[in-house]
Design a protein around this motif. Structure first.
Motif, short mmCIF file in Angstrom:
data_model
loop_
_atom_site.label_atom_id
_atom_site.label_comp_id
_atom_site.label_asym_id
_atom_site.label_seq_id
_atom_site.Cartn_x
_atom_site.Cartn_y
_atom_site.Cartn_z
N LEU A 215 0.81 -1.21 0.00
CA LEU A 215 0.00 0.00 0.00
C LEU A 215 0.85 1.27 0.00
CD1 LEU A 215 -2.71 -1.15 2.56
CD2 LEU A 215 -3.06 -0.79 0.10
N GLY A 216 2.10 1.17 0.46
CA GLY A 216 2.98 2.34 0.49
C GLY A 216 3.68 2.60 -0.83
N ILE A 217 3.76 1.59 -1.71
CA ILE A 217 4.53 1.73 -2.94
C ILE A 217 3.98 2.81 -3.88
CG2 ILE A 217 5.14 0.53 -5.10
CD1 ILE A 217 5.72 -1.96 -3.38
N PRO A 218 2.67 2.87 -4.17
CA PRO A 218 2.19 3.91 -5.08
C PRO A 218 2.55 5.33 -4.64
CG PRO A 218 0.50 2.25 -4.76
CD PRO A 218 1.57 1.97 -3.76
N ASP A 219 2.39 5.63 -3.35
CA ASP A 219 2.74 6.96 -2.86
C ASP A 219 4.23 7.20 -2.90
OD1 ASP A 219 0.42 8.61 -1.88
OD2 ASP A 219 -0.05 6.75 -0.86
N MET A 220 5.03 6.19 -2.58
CA MET A 220 6.48 6.34 -2.59
C MET A 220 6.98 6.68 -3.98
SD MET A 220 9.43 3.60 -1.48
CE MET A 220 9.37 2.68 -3.04
N LEU A 221 6.40 6.03 -5.00
CA LEU A 221 6.86 6.22 -6.38
C LEU A 221 6.07 7.29 -7.13
CD1 LEU A 221 7.39 2.49 -7.43
CD2 LEU A 221 9.06 4.10 -6.49
N GLY A 222 4.96 7.78 -6.54
CA GLY A 222 4.11 8.72 -7.26
C GLY A 222 3.55 8.10 -8.52
N SER A 223 3.16 6.84 -8.42
CA SER A 223 2.72 6.08 -9.59
C SER A 223 1.38 5.42 -9.35
CB SER A 223 3.76 4.99 -9.92
OG SER A 223 3.29 4.08 -10.89
N ASP A 224 0.56 5.33 -10.39
CA ASP A 224 -0.61 4.47 -10.32
C ASP A 224 -0.12 3.03 -10.22
OD1 ASP A 224 -2.13 6.72 -10.65
OD2 ASP A 224 -2.78 6.27 -12.70
N ALA A 225 -0.94 2.16 -9.64
CA ALA A 225 -0.52 0.78 -9.46
C ALA A 225 -1.72 -0.10 -9.18
CB ALA A 225 0.48 0.66 -8.31
N VAL A 226 -1.55 -1.39 -9.43
CA VAL A 226 -2.58 -2.38 -9.09
C VAL A 226 -1.92 -3.42 -8.18
CG1 VAL A 226 -4.18 -4.13 -9.91
CG2 VAL A 226 -3.81 -2.04 -11.26
N ILE A 227 -2.45 -3.54 -6.97
CA ILE A 227 -1.95 -4.50 -5.99
C ILE A 227 -2.83 -5.74 -6.03
CG2 ILE A 227 -1.52 -4.91 -3.53
CD1 ILE A 227 -1.38 -1.78 -3.26
N THR A 228 -2.19 -6.89 -6.16
CA THR A 228 -2.92 -8.16 -6.19
C THR A 228 -2.40 -9.06 -5.09
OG1 THR A 228 -3.17 -7.98 -8.59
CG2 THR A 228 -3.63 -10.12 -7.60
N VAL A 240 -6.29 -4.06 -4.99
CA VAL A 240 -6.36 -2.65 -4.65
C VAL A 240 -5.81 -1.87 -5.84
CG1 VAL A 240 -5.70 -0.83 -3.04
CG2 VAL A 240 -6.04 -3.17 -2.20
N THR A 241 -6.63 -1.03 -6.43
CA THR A 241 -6.22 -0.23 -7.58
C THR A 241 -6.00 1.21 -7.14
OG1 THR A 241 -7.52 -1.64 -9.05
CG2 THR A 241 -6.84 0.52 -9.91
N SER A 242 -4.77 1.71 -7.32
CA SER A 242 -4.43 3.07 -6.94
C SER A 242 -4.36 3.94 -8.18
CB SER A 242 -3.09 3.10 -6.21
OG SER A 242 -2.73 4.41 -5.85
N THR A 243 -5.22 4.96 -8.24
CA THR A 243 -5.27 5.86 -9.38
C THR A 243 -5.21 7.30 -8.89
OG1 THR A 243 -6.71 4.28 -10.53
CG2 THR A 243 -6.58 6.50 -11.44
N ARG A 244 -4.12 7.99 -9.26
CA ARG A 244 -3.91 9.38 -8.84
C ARG A 244 -4.08 9.54 -7.33
NH1 ARG A 244 -6.68 9.73 -13.62
NH2 ARG A 244 -8.68 10.09 -12.58
N GLY A 245 -3.54 8.60 -6.59
CA GLY A 245 -3.54 8.69 -5.14
C GLY A 245 -4.78 8.18 -4.44
N ALA A 306 -3.29 4.69 5.24
CA ALA A 306 -2.56 5.74 5.97
C ALA A 306 -1.26 5.20 6.56
CB ALA A 306 -3.44 6.32 7.06
N LEU A 307 -1.28 3.96 7.03
CA LEU A 307 -0.09 3.35 7.60
C LEU A 307 0.99 3.18 6.53
CD1 LEU A 307 1.19 2.16 10.14
CD2 LEU A 307 0.13 -0.04 9.56
N GLY A 308 0.60 2.64 5.38
CA GLY A 308 1.56 2.49 4.28
C GLY A 308 2.12 3.81 3.83
N ARG A 309 1.25 4.81 3.73
CA ARG A 309 1.69 6.14 3.28
C ARG A 309 2.66 6.76 4.29
NH1 ARG A 309 -3.06 8.20 3.19
NH2 ARG A 309 -3.53 7.28 1.15
N SER A 310 2.35 6.65 5.58
CA SER A 310 3.18 7.29 6.60
C SER A 310 4.58 6.68 6.66
CB SER A 310 2.50 7.18 7.97
OG SER A 310 2.46 5.83 8.42
N ILE A 311 4.69 5.41 6.36
CA ILE A 311 5.98 4.73 6.45
C ILE A 311 6.83 4.94 5.20
CG2 ILE A 311 7.13 2.49 6.66
CD1 ILE A 311 4.71 1.57 8.32
N PHE A 312 6.21 4.93 4.01
CA PHE A 312 6.99 4.86 2.78
C PHE A 312 6.94 6.08 1.87
CE2 PHE A 312 6.05 0.42 3.95
CZ PHE A 312 7.35 -0.04 4.06
#
Length: 333
Positions: A215-228, A240-245, A306-312
């Motif tokens: 969950l922290g990877i998309p915010d760390m890289l500033g990238s859209d991503a799909v977590i499976t 979990v699909t991350s699109t523009r944050g 929020a936990l993933g974002r705060s750490i990474f």
């Protein structure tokens, strides 16, 4: 835990060891006492073999067998072979971790996920941050861990070898190494397949160490991503699909279990086995009952994000301050 520092009057390394202990002991709730030793007899009685001598609950973890009692300046050899007047923060944290494993302990909730509040961003000193960030960028652009030789440029800017810096990063649990010194994981990434795959907008697939790391990877890289991932109980898929944050979860009832099995040790061992996606609170509860060696609880989607974002999130947005890559910079841990 009680830390006693034995020094002589006007010891030039007293402020250095005090500062390093403060950094190493941050968040541990330890008592620190500075004791000025006046003569050789008192040095022998207290176990002082040079100034400063550090005692943890009365024991010198840096003791050299056969060293006599002494009021002279004490020297400590660092991982890079250099001699200093005080042990590094890295070594101090290591001995504090070891001392903390004895007896009963009460683990702060979710402590290991965030390294006791110290976060996952490596310190600048000794090239740790430069090499850490080089490792993370390599994972993000290739999906694989870099070799030691591919990190030599980042390490050499600090006058050190890459293998040496990687060893310090591993000692501080910013990454883990295998028996051959190769990178096995660099939080949030894993060099080997796990239950958590992250496909980046670039098309690169990476593996994360755990659900929170994913969950922290998309915010760390500033990238859209799909977590499976998959529910460990039912095997059902969690996406979990991350699109523009913004993140969308399927199924909508999915949660993350956050737990740990001991107070000390690398996160890869004490928490990553428990930080999983589940399709519901019910399956998370079932898993927890089957794994009594872990303590923790299921958290909702907003909490997990929020936990993933705060750490990474800040790992690649905080570069080294200007002027910190000089070869003469001492390693402070």
């Amino acid at each position: 835990m009680r830390i006693t520092v034995l020094i002589v009057s006007d010891c030039p390394n007293a402020p250095v060891i005090e500062e390093r202990i403060a950094h190493a002991a941050e968040g541990r709730g330890v008592e620190v006492e500075l004791v000025e030793v006046a003569d050789q007899e008192e040095a022998a009685r207290l176990g002082m073999t040079g100034s400063p001598t550090v005692l943890i609950d009365g024991v010198d973890p840096f003791a050299v067998p056969g060293a006599p009692a002494s009021l002279s300046c004490r020297l400590y050899r660092g991982a890079d072979g250099r001699v200093e007047g005080a042990p590094s923060v890295v070594k101090l944290r290591r001995v504090l971790d070891a001392a903390g494993t004895s007896g009963d302990c009460e683990c702060p909730p979710m402590d290991a996920a965030g390294r006791g509040g110290r976060g996952r961003l490596a310190p600048v000193a000794g090239g740790l941050r430069a090499v850490q960030q080089a490792v993370l960028r390599h994972f993000a652009t290739t999906g694989d861990a870099p070799t030691v030789s591919e990190l030599e440029i980042a390490a050499d800017a600090h006058g050190r070898g890459a293998a040496e810096v990687l060893a310090d990063l591993a000692a501080e649990d910013f990454l883990t190494l295998d028996d051959h010194g190769r990178i096995r994981a660099a939080y949030p990434f894993s060099a080997v397949p796990t239950n958590h795959r992250v496909r980046l907008a670039s098309g690169i697939d990476v593996w994360s160490m755990c659900a929170v790391d994913a969950l922290g990877i998309p915010d760390m890289l500033g990238s859209d991503a799909v977590i499976t991932s998959a529910d460990p109980i039912t095997g059902e898929s969690v996406t979990v699909t991350s699109t523009r944050g913004s993140m969308t979860w399927q199924p909508s009832t999915a949660v993350v279990y956050v737990g740990q099995r001991s107070c000390t040790g690398p996160a890869a061992d004490v928490t990553c086995g428990a930080l999983n996606f589940f399709t519901s609170h019910r399956t998370a509860h079932t898993w927890a009952e089957q794994h009594p060696d872990y303590t923790g609880n299921a958290v909702d989607q907003n909490h997990a994000e929020a936990l993933g974002r705060s750490i990474f999130a800040s790992l690649l947005t905080q570069p080294e301050p200007a002027g910190t890559s000089a070869h003469s910079q001492p390693l402070q841990g």
